[in-house]
Design an enzyme around this catalytic site. Structure first.
Site, PDB file in Angstrom:
ATOM      1  N   PHE B  14       0.822  -1.209   0.000  1.00 19.92           N
ATOM      2  CA  PHE B  14       0.000   0.000   0.000  1.00 19.92           C
ATOM      3  C   PHE B  14       0.858   1.262   0.000  1.00 19.92           C
ATOM      4  O   PHE B  14       0.623   2.192  -0.765  1.00 19.92           O
ATOM      5  CB  PHE B  14      -0.903   0.022   1.239  1.00 19.92           C
ATOM      6  CG  PHE B  14      -2.074  -0.909   1.165  1.00 19.92           C
ATOM      7  CD1 PHE B  14      -2.975  -0.833   0.112  1.00 19.92           C
ATOM      8  CD2 PHE B  14      -2.292  -1.856   2.152  1.00 19.92           C
ATOM      9  CE1 PHE B  14      -4.069  -1.684   0.042  1.00 19.92           C
ATOM     10  CE2 PHE B  14      -3.388  -2.716   2.097  1.00 19.92           C
ATOM     11  CZ  PHE B  14      -4.276  -2.629   1.045  1.00 19.92           C
ATOM     12  N   GLU B 170     -11.295 -11.863  12.150  1.00 16.29           N
ATOM     13  CA  GLU B 170     -11.861 -12.148  10.832  1.00 16.29           C
ATOM     14  C   GLU B 170     -11.554 -13.576  10.401  1.00 16.29           C
ATOM     15  O   GLU B 170     -12.404 -14.260   9.823  1.00 16.29           O
ATOM     16  CB  GLU B 170     -11.314 -11.132   9.813  1.00 16.29           C
ATOM     17  CG  GLU B 170     -11.856  -9.739  10.106  1.00 16.29           C
ATOM     18  CD  GLU B 170     -11.475  -8.684   9.078  1.00 16.29           C
ATOM     19  OE1 GLU B 170     -10.296  -8.669   8.651  1.00 16.29           O
ATOM     20  OE2 GLU B 170     -12.338  -7.880   8.713  1.00 16.29           O
ATOM     21  N   ALA B 317      -3.196  -0.443   7.085  1.00 19.50           N
ATOM     22  CA  ALA B 317      -3.255  -0.051   5.678  1.00 19.50           C
ATOM     23  C   ALA B 317      -3.469   1.455   5.484  1.00 19.50           C
ATOM     24  O   ALA B 317      -2.764   2.070   4.677  1.00 19.50           O
ATOM     25  CB  ALA B 317      -4.337  -0.852   4.956  1.00 19.50           C
TER      26      ALA B 317
END
Lengths: 436, 436
Positions: B14, B170, B317
């Site tokens: 990123f 997650e 990020a």
């Protein structure tokens, strides 16, 4: 369960799966064994190898196909032998599996015809990991050449494809398109015109079994795309730096794509079954293996007579599918109508053959002597391949990828997924890098 | 070319890519170096690991991003050092690369915190090959257990996740969903209720930095889905047969997913740059590395002050993207307006954080103290992740996959792509099996 017939199908390719599909819902227990947990749509592997599609687009988990067929089980495993007395299959690292009926649908492996160095240096294109290894390797050549331009002279951008059948023609065409439409933009600092594809074919024509019109069209299209055709030529030796042709010519290259042929899966020998040319298992008119009660062979591993002559049917997807379905129905009838002997022999219905050279350039020899070339053949090819792809989701994502590529001249997953570049061997169960 | 400033960006994550994007079209030569030829959308790696998405859905070829930016070049390679006198980067197997400005955007690697056996036995989830290795491994446990049901007692169907941050939460949630919605249909002969997920977190709460509402909602949802939460607990040892917790408890398992943290890429040390906690490179308010003229560090590899206090910004990020863009603009201004000194320091704009536990279950702490949970948070999460995915084609295929999964309760590419199951190590450049 115990009093129900247990059919074991070895191989989850076109033949094995269509056999299992024909048995879905029948009062029979079916187990499909494959060393992979997925089915590979082989006709599109060359698109994975040339960054057109992702690996997952052409693969489908076997178990997902039989959610609604509780009588069909799957077992991931590798068969290495059989005990005919107890009628049990021997699996690596697993308990032996008993069977009442055995369907050998183990497919084929690459045939290097003993060409020196081929097994070690050539890139086959039969399985999913083959396709990914080739994709990685091709893209690496461009990355390496941008860093070291002198590699062009060592053949880093020369790609030799051996075999002028559909796989070879499609791979050669798709490579050229990858170079001219995508890599030329990815590598603006490289002169992409230096990248060339050489197609070597033993006979004097590409697409031998096709109609004359298809053959001429394909050869013309390949040449127009800058592919060097070496017809009536053979590869006699390959090493890490180049290939040597029968004519004595040597081509510097690091990439030899082996699309020259297959032989039956050596499992035929491991099971002690009879074998004829190319290691294929000879079968009777109802695809039974002679001398082995309740044992059948279907698809690429079987030597299926073309009927009426001594010719064998070709090792093609439609033959695999039809022979698998035939045996599935036969076994179903055996159980569902036990008194009635099924006598109608297997008969192959040839629905035609097709090959794509590139954008709006394909050939299709269809029934009723319908010979298509160019855009009509290409559209037919696209439509039929989408239709036959396993899994609705795969169809959508492949459609999206194709539509995208067509409209934007861009390509999909040109990923180099790390792994040992040296370990690109095909074969049955070895370690492999893979991606996509 | 020679009189133009040459900016070299190490890392195509990123931070590095957003830096390069900010420099696209500027009168500056830019080279992005990465050991992979693709960018990985890390926030969705857990979906690759749990068969929700294909590897190609979350990866995008770097070169494809800069077709319209002729001043931005890409080089696939691995940096192993620097010569500060000549201002050249040293690359494995390639010529040294000179630079005028250097942007270190090399990201992070998994931090095992010295836990015994972790480096060898745990499954990290930081790179694409990590995700694929975990996917293969998880699916293999089910295949193996169906063949050998006694493996359940050895913990084959017990999956331990360490780390209660977004990645751990997650992954735990997605694993449960994979089991309950898909594998239960794939493995009708297995009792899927035997498959369990244990989430181990050192602090007394999951999603530590989130709002209290988000934390409670997440813990409740995880428990409702049958996940065992071990809070205020640590993994102290792991081997091939289980993990040992600080409390003395031993859990039999073959799968420890390591989502417990990262440390800066060791490249910081290789370059001889200063390092603070977690190996991160300390930077000034304009992200320059002190004592090294024209050298910047951005993203996970950098220790970026939160401003006003001694706190550092988290390795996330959004921080990576914003810091990359900041340095890109700064370098552009330097060249385009050479007289004007840029003095505005980097300031991170916190746009909130999110995590998804499963279908219509997510948490989102957004600006203006907007706290979402459940379906609204989940829809927001889906929308933002689709928006930020690189590449329009990736967005379509991810959308198709998500829509399909939502409507059918089915999943995508649950492929076991062969490779050595033992070789599942993460790290910088080792061989890896991979698939999808």
């Amino acid at each position: 369960m115990d009093d129900r017939t247990h059919v074991v199908i070895v191989g989850a390719g076109f033949a094995g799966l269509d056999c299992a599909r024909a048995l879905a819902g029948a009062p029979i227990d079916v187990t499909v064994i494959d060393r992979n947990n997925f089915n590979t749509f082989q006709p599109l592997l060359y698109q994975v190898a040339t960054s057109g599609l992702a690996a997952s687009d052409v693969s489908y988990p076997v178990r997902g196909l039989f959610h609604d067929a509780p009588n069909v089980a799957f077992r991931q495993g590798t068969v290495h032998g059989v005990d005919w007395d107890t009628r049990t299959l021997l699996l690596h690292g697993q308990d032996p599996m008993p069977f009442d009926r055995l369907v050998v649908a183990a497919g084929a492996v690459t045939n290097y015809f003993g060409v020196e160095g081929a097994e070690r240096h050539a890139f086959p294109l039969y399985g999913l990991t083959d396709a990914i290894a080739l994709r990685n390797h091709v893209l690496r050549q461009f990355e390496a050449t941008e860093a070291h331009p002198e590699l062009v002279d060592e053949g880093a951008l020369t790609f030799v494809v051996v075999g002028g059948g559909p796989t070879g023609v499609e791979t050669a065409g798709a490579l050229t398109e990858l170079f001219d439409m995508v890599l030329t933009k990815d590598f603006p600092r490289l002169d992409i015109a230096l990248a060339r594809v050489v197609l070597v074919e033993m006979s004097d024509t590409v697409l031998g079994p096709f109609s004359a019109r298809a053959r001429h069209y394909a050869a013309h299209q390949l040449r127009q795309r800058g592919i060097s055709l070496r017809l009536a030529e053979r590869v006699v030796r390959v090493d890490g730096t180049g290939v040597e042709l029968a004519s004595g010519e040597r081509i510097a290259t690091r990439t030899l794509v082996w699309a020259a042929g297959v032989r039956a899966n050596p499992l035929a020998a491991d099971l002690g079954l009879p074998q004829v040319g190319g290691g294929r298992i000879p079968v009777g008119p109802d695809l039974r293996v002679e001398g082995h009660d309740g044992v059948f062979a279907v698809g690429d591993v079987a030597a299926i007579g073309a009927g009426g002559s001594d010719d064998l049917l070709p090792q093609l997807a439609p033959v695999a599918k039809q022979s698998g379905t035939y045996v599935g129905r036969l076994l179903r009838d055996e159980v569902e109508e036990p008194g009635v002997a099924r006598t109608r022999p297997f008969r192959y219905r040839d629905k035609g053959t097709m090959a794509t050279i590139g954008r709006r350039a394909a050939v299709a020899d269809l029934p009723l002597r319908l010979r298509l070339t160019g855009t009509p053949a290409w559209v037919t090819w696209l439509f039929l391949h989408l239709m036959f792809l396993v899994g609705f989701r795969n169809r959508i994502t492949v459609f999206v990828n194709w539509a995208w590529s067509y409209l934007t001249y861009d390509r999909g997953p040109r990923l180099i997924v790390d792994g040992d570049d040296g370990a690109h061997r095909s074969g049955d169960a070895d370690g492999h890098d893979d991606g996509g």
